[in-house]
Motif scaffolding. Sequence first.
Motif, PDB file in Angstrom:
ATOM      1  N   GLY A 117       0.923  -0.908  -0.194  1.00  0.00           N
ATOM      2  CA  GLY A 117      -0.085  -0.031  -0.111  1.00  0.00           C
ATOM      3  C   GLY A 117       0.937   1.181  -0.010  1.00  0.00           C
ATOM      4  O   GLY A 117       0.688   2.290  -0.614  1.00  0.00           O
ATOM      5  N   TYR A 118       2.045   1.158   0.597  1.00  0.00           N
ATOM      6  CA  TYR A 118       3.063   2.375   0.808  1.00  0.00           C
ATOM      7  C   TYR A 118       4.272   1.916   0.457  1.00  0.00           C
ATOM      8  O   TYR A 118       4.904   0.625   1.077  1.00  0.00           O
ATOM      9  N   SER A 119       4.918   2.410  -0.487  1.00  0.00           N
ATOM     10  CA  SER A 119       6.248   1.971  -0.969  1.00  0.00           C
ATOM     11  C   SER A 119       7.440   3.098  -1.211  1.00  0.00           C
ATOM     12  O   SER A 119       7.004   4.406  -1.605  1.00  0.00           O
ATOM     13  N   VAL A 120       8.461   2.775  -0.826  1.00  0.00           N
ATOM     14  CA  VAL A 120       9.795   3.658  -1.001  1.00  0.00           C
ATOM     15  C   VAL A 120      10.814   2.957  -1.981  1.00  0.00           C
ATOM     16  O   VAL A 120      11.269   1.725  -1.339  1.00  0.00           O
ATOM     17  N   ALA A 121      10.930   3.447  -3.229  1.00  0.00           N
ATOM     18  CA  ALA A 121      12.020   2.850  -3.709  1.00  0.00           C
ATOM     19  C   ALA A 121      13.228   3.971  -4.140  1.00  0.00           C
ATOM     20  O   ALA A 121      13.209   4.883  -4.165  1.00  0.00           O
ATOM     21  N   VAL A 122      14.462   3.046  -3.808  1.00  0.00           N
ATOM     22  CA  VAL A 122      15.661   3.979  -3.805  1.00  0.00           C
ATOM     23  C   VAL A 122      16.456   3.478  -5.006  1.00  0.00           C
ATOM     24  O   VAL A 122      16.970   2.454  -5.266  1.00  0.00           O
ATOM     25  N   GLY A 123      16.677   4.700  -5.817  1.00  0.00           N
ATOM     26  CA  GLY A 123      17.486   4.410  -7.356  1.00  0.00           C
ATOM     27  C   GLY A 123      18.612   5.340  -7.383  1.00  0.00           C
ATOM     28  O   GLY A 123      18.681   6.425  -6.516  1.00  0.00           O
ATOM     29  N   GLY A 124      19.439   5.032  -8.292  1.00  0.00           N
ATOM     30  CA  GLY A 124      20.804   5.878  -8.456  1.00  0.00           C
ATOM     31  C   GLY A 124      22.042   5.049  -8.679  1.00  0.00           C
ATOM     32  O   GLY A 124      21.995   3.940  -8.250  1.00  0.00           O
ATOM     33  N   THR A 125      22.898   5.474  -9.205  1.00  0.00           N
ATOM     34  CA  THR A 125      24.036   4.710  -9.384  1.00  0.00           C
ATOM     35  C   THR A 125      24.967   4.469  -8.087  1.00  0.00           C
ATOM     36  O   THR A 125      25.465   3.321  -7.986  1.00  0.00           O
ATOM     37  N   SER A 126      25.043   5.148  -7.307  1.00  0.00           N
ATOM     38  CA  SER A 126      25.615   4.777  -6.238  1.00  0.00           C
ATOM     39  C   SER A 126      24.776   5.496  -4.903  1.00  0.00           C
ATOM     40  O   SER A 126      24.073   6.240  -4.976  1.00  0.00           O
ATOM     41  N   GLY A 127      25.133   4.581  -3.649  1.00  0.00           N
ATOM     42  CA  GLY A 127      24.415   4.719  -2.499  1.00  0.00           C
ATOM     43  C   GLY A 127      22.949   4.399  -2.271  1.00  0.00           C
ATOM     44  O   GLY A 127      22.529   4.547  -1.157  1.00  0.00           O
ATOM     45  N   LYS A 128      22.436   3.678  -3.058  1.00  0.00           N
ATOM     46  CA  LYS A 128      21.264   3.048  -2.956  1.00  0.00           C
ATOM     47  C   LYS A 128      21.172   2.150  -1.635  1.00  0.00           C
ATOM     48  O   LYS A 128      20.164   2.194  -0.969  1.00  0.00           O
ATOM     49  N   SER A 129      22.083   0.963  -1.435  1.00  0.00           N
ATOM     50  CA  SER A 129      22.101   0.428   0.065  1.00  0.00           C
ATOM     51  C   SER A 129      21.995   1.003   1.165  1.00  0.00           C
ATOM     52  O   SER A 129      20.953   0.754   2.186  1.00  0.00           O
ATOM     53  N   THR A 130      23.047   1.987   1.250  1.00  0.00           N
ATOM     54  CA  THR A 130      23.093   2.605   2.503  1.00  0.00           C
ATOM     55  C   THR A 130      21.584   3.642   2.688  1.00  0.00           C
ATOM     56  O   THR A 130      21.193   3.629   3.877  1.00  0.00           O
ATOM     57  N   VAL A 131      21.117   4.264   1.664  1.00  0.00           N
ATOM     58  CA  VAL A 131      19.946   5.016   1.992  1.00  0.00           C
ATOM     59  C   VAL A 131      18.751   4.240   2.110  1.00  0.00           C
ATOM     60  O   VAL A 131      17.820   4.613   2.957  1.00  0.00           O
ATOM     61  N   ARG A 319      22.120   6.953  15.430  1.00  0.00           N
ATOM     62  CA  ARG A 319      21.980   5.564  15.753  1.00  0.00           C
ATOM     63  C   ARG A 319      22.313   4.614  14.791  1.00  0.00           C
ATOM     64  O   ARG A 319      22.100   3.116  14.968  1.00  0.00           O
ATOM     65  N   PHE A 320      22.303   5.218  13.506  1.00  0.00           N
ATOM     66  CA  PHE A 320      22.433   4.091  12.275  1.00  0.00           C
ATOM     67  C   PHE A 320      23.744   3.353  12.528  1.00  0.00           C
ATOM     68  O   PHE A 320      24.707   4.165  12.268  1.00  0.00           O
ATOM     69  N   GLU A 321      23.881   2.315  12.464  1.00  0.00           N
ATOM     70  CA  GLU A 321      24.985   1.296  12.673  1.00  0.00           C
ATOM     71  C   GLU A 321      25.321   1.013  11.341  1.00  0.00           C
ATOM     72  O   GLU A 321      26.884   0.611  11.199  1.00  0.00           O
ATOM     73  N   GLY A 322      25.001   1.213  10.115  1.00  0.00           N
ATOM     74  CA  GLY A 322      25.635   1.019   8.831  1.00  0.00           C
ATOM     75  C   GLY A 322      25.389  -0.211   8.197  1.00  0.00           C
ATOM     76  O   GLY A 322      24.627  -0.812   8.681  1.00  0.00           O
ATOM     77  N   LEU A 323      26.211  -0.403   7.194  1.00  0.00           N
ATOM     78  CA  LEU A 323      25.904  -1.715   6.494  1.00  0.00           C
ATOM     79  C   LEU A 323      27.140  -2.611   6.300  1.00  0.00           C
ATOM     80  O   LEU A 323      28.308  -1.863   6.153  1.00  0.00           O
ATOM     81  N   ALA A 324      27.035  -3.870   6.328  1.00  0.00           N
ATOM     82  CA  ALA A 324      28.139  -4.543   6.040  1.00  0.00           C
ATOM     83  C   ALA A 324      28.858  -4.182   4.644  1.00  0.00           C
ATOM     84  O   ALA A 324      28.105  -3.915   3.647  1.00  0.00           O
ATOM     85  N   ARG A 325      30.234  -4.182   4.537  1.00  0.00           N
ATOM     86  CA  ARG A 325      30.748  -3.867   3.244  1.00  0.00           C
ATOM     87  C   ARG A 325      30.722  -2.385   2.898  1.00  0.00           C
ATOM     88  O   ARG A 325      31.021  -2.144   1.436  1.00  0.00           O
ATOM     89  N   ARG A 326      30.343  -1.685   3.470  1.00  0.00           N
ATOM     90  CA  ARG A 326      30.047  -0.095   3.188  1.00  0.00           C
ATOM     91  C   ARG A 326      30.983   0.742   4.187  1.00  0.00           C
ATOM     92  O   ARG A 326      30.524   1.079   5.276  1.00  0.00           O
ATOM     93  N   PHE A 327      32.294   1.029   3.804  1.00  0.00           N
ATOM     94  CA  PHE A 327      33.468   1.412   4.575  1.00  0.00           C
ATOM     95  C   PHE A 327      33.132   0.878   5.943  1.00  0.00           C
ATOM     96  O   PHE A 327      33.163   1.461   7.114  1.00  0.00           O
ATOM     97  N   ASP A 328      33.291  -0.476   6.011  1.00  0.00           N
ATOM     98  CA  ASP A 328      33.073  -1.457   7.353  1.00  0.00           C
ATOM     99  C   ASP A 328      34.336  -1.557   7.880  1.00  0.00           C
ATOM    100  O   ASP A 328      35.415  -2.155   7.350  1.00  0.00           O
TER     101      ASP A 328
END
Length: 474
Positions: A117-131, A319-328
């Motif tokens: 019913g409610y959706s958020v899509a993140v697009g772009g060449t870089s940064g998608k996973s982090t955002v 308090r966002f802990e980030g993602l694995a393999r993103r400047f980890d």
Amino acid sequence: MDEPMGQVREQHPFFFCGIGGSGMLPLAQLAQGFGYKVAGSDRSYDQGRTPEKFAWLSENGFTLFPQDGSGITSEKQVLIASAAVENTVPEVARAKELGCERMTRAELLAQLFNDAGYSVAVGGTSGKSTVTGMIAWVLADSSHDPTVMNGAVMKNFVDEANPFASARVGSPRIFVSEVDESDGSIALFKPTIGVLLNVSLDHKSIEELRQLFGDFIFEAGCAIINLDDDESRRLAGRASQKVTFGIHDQSADITVEPDSIEHGPLSIRAVLIDNRSKEVFPLELPMPGMHNLSNALAAIAAMSAAGIEVSKSVYALSRFEGLARRFDVVGTSSSGISVIDDFGHNPEKCAATLRTLKATKGRVIAFFQPHGYGPLRQMGDELAQTFARELGEGDITIMCDPVYYGGTVDRSEGTERIIGLIEQHGGSAEHIPSRDASGDRIVELAQPGDRIVIMGARDDTLSSFARGILERLT
């Protein structure tokens, strides 16, 4: 599939070809969480690579088969396979023989996403996973229950029950996902909110990318657009409704006070400005880099469009802990040598990581494993310029041969050409064909105070490679 959804779940089990992949595993988790029966095979499973991942899958109700076609036994099964998977793969051949329906990963994801019913899509060449991870965390921290599909493990959601948290099974009515332009599948998604981070050369020509991303924001109920990116700004006119963000463009709806930006080795601070309300907020991210500051502004802008107060998003992101393999940061040896595991694999991602490293003192040893011969041919010149431009005197780039798991890809041009181009542009670089030998060379070169960054995509074993280097240094 014209039957009622409950009947579809019961009578049409999914079989994932490559179930352990970074794109397939989270989708398999979501499908299972939504009530579908899920089985799969993977070449890495057969080869004994990342055994802990496949052990977890087996223990959690995913039936695993060798990649020999033995898992495809009924015409009612639906084969989920990348569009790039060749017809000679046993599962594909067997599914065709039985007349099974075949869907790409993107087609199944889009079906689940568009049903929300409610959706958020993140697009772009870089940064998608982090955002995507940032938005998911803000929603969860604000007592919403999002379903999330991501291409990387989101540390905020990792627990004993879900150690590979690149997906989060929540309400099927709230869906957050990164969407991919490399195969054109971004065109399948019809989001309530569509985030456009940037547009730059990766897998397609710039003309194709302009069309894909332009159509994407046209279809979105509200588009979130980065005014710092020239190409994204050019496409803004296609949005029927939009919220803008930018660090450098002070006219953006969500921006920062330029003089307030403070860089730390593992953090970045700034004063955020909401130009719509004229309010200001102190923003502190527990991760470094201007690109992550931009990512945070994108997430905050998207959540403001969803009705979440800017102050709540700012607090959640602290308090966002980030993602694995993103400047980890894997760790630091007793002699002060840090090892960083990073997903950088195209010019823009690599540049962002290298700039973050060069914002603080210390020599950089950058190891890069190309994720395929095709991508290396497509973006090799830009990659070479990136490593030569971003790294300075005393820094060094080490590259092994591209990842190759078989198939008919043209392997006539490899890493040697890129190393030559880096040197032509004034950089220091070495080609060492094997990854193990590259690790030996890195350990040999490392000196107290160095930062070693391990970069590359589509290979989960890069993380264990990074940990192994740290162990040897310690």
